[in-house]
Design a protein around this motif. Structure first.
Motif, PDB file in Angstrom:
ATOM      1  N   GLN A  37      18.575 -14.983  -2.755  1.00  0.00           N
ATOM      2  CA  GLN A  37      17.912 -13.689  -2.858  1.00  0.00           C
ATOM      3  C   GLN A  37      16.704 -13.628  -1.915  1.00  0.00           C
ATOM      4  N   PHE A  38      15.982 -14.741  -1.799  1.00  0.00           N
ATOM      5  CA  PHE A  38      14.809 -14.792  -0.938  1.00  0.00           C
ATOM      6  C   PHE A  38      15.202 -14.650   0.529  1.00  0.00           C
ATOM      7  N   THR A  39      16.219 -15.374   0.961  1.00  0.00           N
ATOM      8  CA  THR A  39      16.631 -15.277   2.361  1.00  0.00           C
ATOM      9  C   THR A  39      17.214 -13.898   2.670  1.00  0.00           C
ATOM     10  N   ALA A  40      17.874 -13.281   1.690  1.00  0.00           N
ATOM     11  CA  ALA A  40      18.372 -11.920   1.895  1.00  0.00           C
ATOM     12  C   ALA A  40      17.201 -10.954   2.087  1.00  0.00           C
ATOM     13  N   LEU A  41      16.144 -11.123   1.318  1.00  0.00           N
ATOM     14  CA  LEU A  41      14.940 -10.302   1.480  1.00  0.00           C
ATOM     15  C   LEU A  41      14.326 -10.519   2.860  1.00  0.00           C
TER      16      LEU A  41
ATOM     17  N   ARG B  47      16.386  -8.750   5.473  1.00  0.00           N
ATOM     18  CA  ARG B  47      16.167  -7.296   5.462  1.00  0.00           C
ATOM     19  C   ARG B  47      14.790  -6.941   6.033  1.00  0.00           C
ATOM     20  N   SER B  48      13.777  -7.751   5.704  1.00  0.00           N
ATOM     21  CA  SER B  48      12.402  -7.450   6.106  1.00  0.00           C
ATOM     22  C   SER B  48      12.117  -7.812   7.558  1.00  0.00           C
ATOM     23  N   ASP B  49      12.810  -8.821   8.063  1.00  0.00           N
ATOM     24  CA  ASP B  49      12.563  -9.312   9.427  1.00  0.00           C
ATOM     25  C   ASP B  49      13.909  -9.655  10.076  1.00  0.00           C
ATOM     26  N   PRO B  50      14.739  -8.640  10.321  1.00  0.00           N
ATOM     27  CA  PRO B  50      16.090  -8.913  10.821  1.00  0.00           C
ATOM     28  C   PRO B  50      16.131  -9.649  12.157  1.00  0.00           C
ATOM     29  N   ALA B  51      15.110  -9.498  12.974  1.00  0.00           N
ATOM     30  CA  ALA B  51      15.090 -10.180  14.270  1.00  0.00           C
ATOM     31  C   ALA B  51      14.554 -11.604  14.159  1.00  0.00           C
ATOM     32  N   GLY B  52      14.046 -11.986  12.987  1.00  0.00           N
ATOM     33  CA  GLY B  52      13.503 -13.329  12.819  1.00  0.00           C
ATOM     34  C   GLY B  52      12.195 -13.545  13.539  1.00  0.00           C
ATOM     35  N   SER B  53      11.449 -12.479  13.758  1.00  0.00           N
ATOM     36  CA  SER B  53      10.187 -12.574  14.508  1.00  0.00           C
ATOM     37  C   SER B  53       9.157 -13.476  13.840  1.00  0.00           C
ATOM     38  N   PHE B  54       9.204 -13.558  12.516  1.00  0.00           N
ATOM     39  CA  PHE B  54       8.211 -14.349  11.797  1.00  0.00           C
ATOM     40  C   PHE B  54       8.750 -15.701  11.347  1.00  0.00           C
ATOM     41  N   ARG B  55       9.898 -16.093  11.846  1.00  0.00           N
ATOM     42  CA  ARG B  55      10.456 -17.412  11.543  1.00  0.00           C
ATOM     43  C   ARG B  55       9.887 -18.448  12.487  1.00  0.00           C
ATOM     44  N   ASN B  56       9.914 -19.673  12.030  1.00  0.00           N
ATOM     45  CA  ASN B  56       9.566 -20.797  12.892  1.00  0.00           C
ATOM     46  C   ASN B  56      10.631 -21.868  12.701  1.00  0.00           C
ATOM     47  N   ALA B  57      10.506 -22.971  13.388  1.00  0.00           N
ATOM     48  CA  ALA B  57      11.527 -24.023  13.329  1.00  0.00           C
ATOM     49  C   ALA B  57      11.683 -24.567  11.918  1.00  0.00           C
TER      50      ALA B  57
END
Length: 88
Positions: free
Chosen positions: A63-67, A70-80
Protein backbone atom coordinates in the motif's frame (compact mmCIF):
# COMPACT_ATOMS: atom_id res chain seq x y z
CA UNK A 1 5.97 2.55 7.48
CA UNK A 2 6.26 2.61 11.22
CA UNK A 3 8.24 -0.15 12.88
CA UNK A 4 5.33 -0.41 15.34
CA UNK A 5 2.57 -0.71 12.72
CA UNK A 6 -0.11 -3.25 13.62
CA UNK A 7 1.45 -4.64 16.79
CA UNK A 8 2.77 -3.87 20.23
CA UNK A 9 6.41 -2.90 19.96
CA UNK A 10 9.56 -2.12 21.87
CA UNK A 11 12.35 -0.02 20.41
CA UNK A 12 15.97 -0.63 21.31
CA UNK A 13 18.50 1.99 20.28
CA UNK A 14 22.24 1.60 20.55
CA UNK A 15 25.06 4.10 20.59
CA UNK A 16 28.59 3.03 19.79
CA UNK A 17 32.03 4.38 19.26
CA UNK A 18 32.88 5.40 15.71
CA UNK A 19 34.24 2.03 14.70
CA UNK A 20 32.47 1.01 11.51
CA UNK A 21 34.28 -2.36 11.29
CA UNK A 22 33.09 -3.35 14.76
CA UNK A 23 29.56 -2.15 14.07
CA UNK A 24 29.27 -4.11 10.82
CA UNK A 25 30.49 -7.25 12.58
CA UNK A 26 27.99 -6.77 15.41
CA UNK A 27 24.88 -6.00 13.36
CA UNK A 28 24.28 -9.51 11.91
CA UNK A 29 24.72 -11.00 15.39
CA UNK A 30 22.21 -8.56 16.86
CA UNK A 31 19.75 -9.08 14.01
CA UNK A 32 19.98 -12.87 14.38
CA UNK A 33 19.26 -12.56 18.11
CA UNK A 34 16.21 -10.40 17.37
CA UNK A 35 14.89 -12.58 14.52
CA UNK A 36 12.59 -14.70 16.75
CA UNK A 37 10.79 -11.47 17.65
CA UNK A 38 10.12 -10.56 13.97
CA UNK A 39 12.05 -7.32 14.33
CA UNK A 40 11.73 -4.46 11.89
CA UNK A 41 14.67 -2.19 11.16
CA UNK A 42 14.30 1.53 11.72
CA UNK A 43 14.54 3.41 8.43
CA UNK A 44 16.97 5.96 9.86
CA UNK A 45 19.38 3.45 11.43
CA UNK A 46 21.95 1.05 10.04
CA UNK A 47 21.12 -2.60 9.46
CA UNK A 48 22.35 -5.52 7.37
CA UNK A 49 19.04 -7.17 6.52
CA UNK A 50 18.57 -7.90 2.83
CA UNK A 51 16.00 -5.91 0.88
CA UNK A 52 13.77 -9.00 0.70
CA UNK A 53 13.93 -9.43 4.49
CA UNK A 54 13.09 -5.78 5.05
CA UNK A 55 10.19 -5.86 2.59
CA UNK A 56 8.74 -8.98 4.21
CA UNK A 57 8.86 -7.33 7.66
CA UNK A 58 6.48 -4.52 6.64
CA UNK A 59 2.98 -5.86 5.88
CA UNK A 60 1.69 -2.47 4.63
CA UNK A 61 4.56 -2.04 2.17
CA UNK A 62 2.46 -2.73 -0.96
CA UNK A 63 0.00 0.00 0.00
CA UNK A 64 2.88 2.36 0.82
CA UNK A 65 4.69 1.80 -2.48
CA UNK A 66 1.41 2.22 -4.36
CA UNK A 67 0.96 5.59 -2.63
CA UNK A 68 4.50 6.57 -3.57
CA UNK A 69 3.91 5.55 -7.18
CA UNK A 70 0.76 7.68 -7.32
CA UNK A 71 2.36 10.66 -5.53
CA UNK A 72 5.69 10.58 -7.37
CA UNK A 73 5.20 8.60 -10.59
CA UNK A 74 8.51 9.79 -12.06
CA UNK A 75 10.45 8.73 -8.95
CA UNK A 76 11.87 12.22 -8.50
CA UNK A 77 12.13 11.82 -4.74
CA UNK A 78 13.60 8.31 -4.77
CA UNK A 79 17.19 7.52 -4.02
CA UNK A 80 19.28 4.36 -4.33
CA UNK A 81 18.35 3.19 -0.82
CA UNK A 82 14.59 3.52 -1.42
CA UNK A 83 14.84 1.92 -4.83
CA UNK A 84 16.74 -1.04 -3.42
CA UNK A 85 14.73 -1.61 -0.26
CA UNK A 86 11.22 -0.65 -1.34
CA UNK A 87 10.92 -1.12 -5.07
CA UNK A 88 13.30 -3.80 -6.37
Amino acid sequence: MSTAYGRSSVAIHFTWQRDWNAVTRMLPILEAALAPFEHRPHWGKVFTMSPAEVRSAYPALPQFTALLDRSDPAGSFRNAFLSRYLFD
